[in-house]
Design a protein around this motif. Sequence first.
Motif, PDB file in Angstrom:
ATOM      1  N   TYR A   1      -6.146  22.527  19.578  1.00 40.60           N
ATOM      2  CA  TYR A   1      -7.349  21.957  20.194  1.00 40.60           C
ATOM      3  C   TYR A   1      -8.454  23.013  20.287  1.00 40.60           C
ATOM      4  O   TYR A   1      -9.609  22.766  19.908  1.00 40.60           O
TER       5      TYR A   1
ATOM      6  N   LYS B   1     -12.034  22.910  18.300  1.00 36.57           N
ATOM      7  CA  LYS B   1     -13.270  22.806  19.087  1.00 36.57           C
ATOM      8  C   LYS B   1     -14.247  23.915  18.697  1.00 36.57           C
ATOM      9  O   LYS B   1     -15.455  23.675  18.528  1.00 36.57           O
TER      10      LYS B   1
ATOM     11  N   GLU C   1      -4.208  13.696  16.762  1.00 34.78           N
ATOM     12  CA  GLU C   1      -5.043  13.377  17.924  1.00 34.78           C
ATOM     13  C   GLU C   1      -5.553  14.648  18.588  1.00 34.78           C
ATOM     14  O   GLU C   1      -6.724  14.739  18.983  1.00 34.78           O
ATOM     15  N   GLU C   2      -4.697  15.653  18.711  1.00 35.31           N
ATOM     16  CA  GLU C   2      -5.092  16.914  19.330  1.00 35.31           C
ATOM     17  C   GLU C   2      -6.219  17.584  18.545  1.00 35.31           C
ATOM     18  O   GLU C   2      -7.221  18.044  19.106  1.00 35.31           O
TER      19      GLU C   2
ATOM     20  N   ALA D   1      -8.302  16.118  16.349  1.00 26.47           N
ATOM     21  CA  ALA D   1      -9.499  15.275  16.374  1.00 26.47           C
ATOM     22  C   ALA D   1     -10.238  15.385  17.693  1.00 26.47           C
ATOM     23  O   ALA D   1     -11.467  15.427  17.725  1.00 26.47           O
ATOM     24  N   LYS D   2      -9.498  15.446  18.790  1.00 23.84           N
ATOM     25  CA  LYS D   2     -10.141  15.558  20.102  1.00 23.84           C
ATOM     26  C   LYS D   2     -10.900  16.881  20.209  1.00 23.84           C
ATOM     27  O   LYS D   2     -12.030  16.930  20.715  1.00 23.84           O
TER      28      LYS D   2
ATOM     29  N   MET E   1     -14.144  16.523  18.069  1.00 21.46           N
ATOM     30  CA  MET E   1     -15.158  15.671  18.683  1.00 21.46           C
ATOM     31  C   MET E   1     -15.740  16.324  19.935  1.00 21.46           C
ATOM     32  O   MET E   1     -16.943  16.261  20.173  1.00 21.46           O
ATOM     33  N   ASP E   2     -14.888  16.969  20.735  1.00 21.78           N
ATOM     34  CA  ASP E   2     -15.381  17.658  21.934  1.00 21.78           C
ATOM     35  C   ASP E   2     -16.287  18.830  21.552  1.00 21.78           C
ATOM     36  O   ASP E   2     -17.173  19.218  22.319  1.00 21.78           O
TER      37      ASP E   2
ATOM     38  N   ASN F   1      -7.335   6.504  18.774  1.00 21.40           N
ATOM     39  CA  ASN F   1      -6.978   6.858  20.152  1.00 21.40           C
ATOM     40  C   ASN F   1      -8.051   7.695  20.832  1.00 21.40           C
ATOM     41  O   ASN F   1      -8.159   7.681  22.072  1.00 21.40           O
ATOM     42  N   VAL F   2      -8.839   8.435  20.044  1.00  9.95           N
ATOM     43  CA  VAL F   2      -9.895   9.276  20.645  1.00  9.95           C
ATOM     44  C   VAL F   2     -11.286   8.748  20.305  1.00  9.95           C
ATOM     45  O   VAL F   2     -12.285   9.444  20.494  1.00  9.95           O
ATOM     46  N   ASN F   3     -11.341   7.505  19.807  1.00 12.49           N
ATOM     47  CA  ASN F   3     -12.620   6.848  19.479  1.00 12.49           C
ATOM     48  C   ASN F   3     -13.468   7.686  18.527  1.00 12.49           C
ATOM     49  O   ASN F   3     -14.688   7.802  18.694  1.00 12.49           O
ATOM     50  N   ALA F   4     -12.824   8.255  17.516  1.00 16.44           N
ATOM     51  CA  ALA F   4     -13.526   9.096  16.564  1.00 16.44           C
ATOM     52  C   ALA F   4     -13.798   8.337  15.265  1.00 16.44           C
ATOM     53  O   ALA F   4     -12.861   7.878  14.613  1.00 16.44           O
TER      54      ALA F   4
END
Length: 336
Positions: free
Chosen positions: A84, A88, A134-135, A137-138, A141-142, A168-171
């Motif tokens: 993550y 980021k 998911e990790e 992608a989050k 996006m963050d 799941n992360v609305n990406a």
Amino acid sequence: MSNALSRALETREWLLADGATGTNLFNMGLQSGDAPEFWNETEQDKIRALYRGAVDAGSDLFLTNSFGANASRLKLHNAGHRAYELSKLAAELGREVADASDRDIIVAGSVGPTGEIMGEAGSLSHESAVEMFEETAKGLMDGGADVVWVETISAPEEFLAAAEAFANVNAPWCGTMSFDTAGRTMMGMTSAQMVQLVDGIANAPIAFGANCGVGASDLLRTVKGFVAQGTETPIIAKGNAGIPKYVDGHIHYDGTPELMGEYAVLARNAGAKIIGGCCGTMPNHLKAMRAALENTPKGDSPTLEQITEKMGGFSSESDGTGDNTGPARRKTRRRG
């Protein structure tokens, strides 16, 4: 879902993506075996220079330095827990460069394969793959990415796991596979099967296509395979800059800027809307591609014969769909 990439695709005939990440970073001093993602923390000026090189060459979007930023790949460097964080950082640096431009630039968060095998032949479960994607992608996006972009995928199971994770992360997302084994992915997918896969995903990608592979000729034939299925989803073409050759202990790609300019025009004419380069593609290639796309009127879709005349022979006689056949190169070269 309204997002920067969808809006750009609505108003533009084509978008120029970026080129290689690894090739450019090796030229900046990255050593073989090192994790490029660590440079998001330790060599931030070089990562900014990587992104800025694409923007200055005319790219409308670039991918972040996060291809291997998942727990499975980073575990090889004792950093599986940093997926993550490093994702980021990659996106934050990209956002900084994009926002400093006087043009609208799209930051696409690169998501590479896990490096593990899914399905009956593998040991990676669907649930674990979704968690890893998911990790990453989050984090992207963050960090400010406009979209996430999964690339160089071979297995449909992994593509579907990524799609679920991004939902799941609305990406918003895009996805490409690498067709490098007689017109198929390493796990046997054809271009026609990829279209069927994409059309059946509930969380559909904004665009899909092919990247890397064994050469521009093969990738262009794959693009024609996508188009032949009648898909309405925008198509991505991100081919290597020529064919890899091992010279003096290093892999070099023999594609000239002029050749990549011709490839870009052929890709657009074949039906691709997002066009970029992959391995070996440098800023000078991107400049030539931009100039060629801007200065060459759109023409008819090239025939297979026209592709081989300009780009060289295919690595195999068929791309696996049964009707896309053409002259093959005398000697098949695999990408390095």
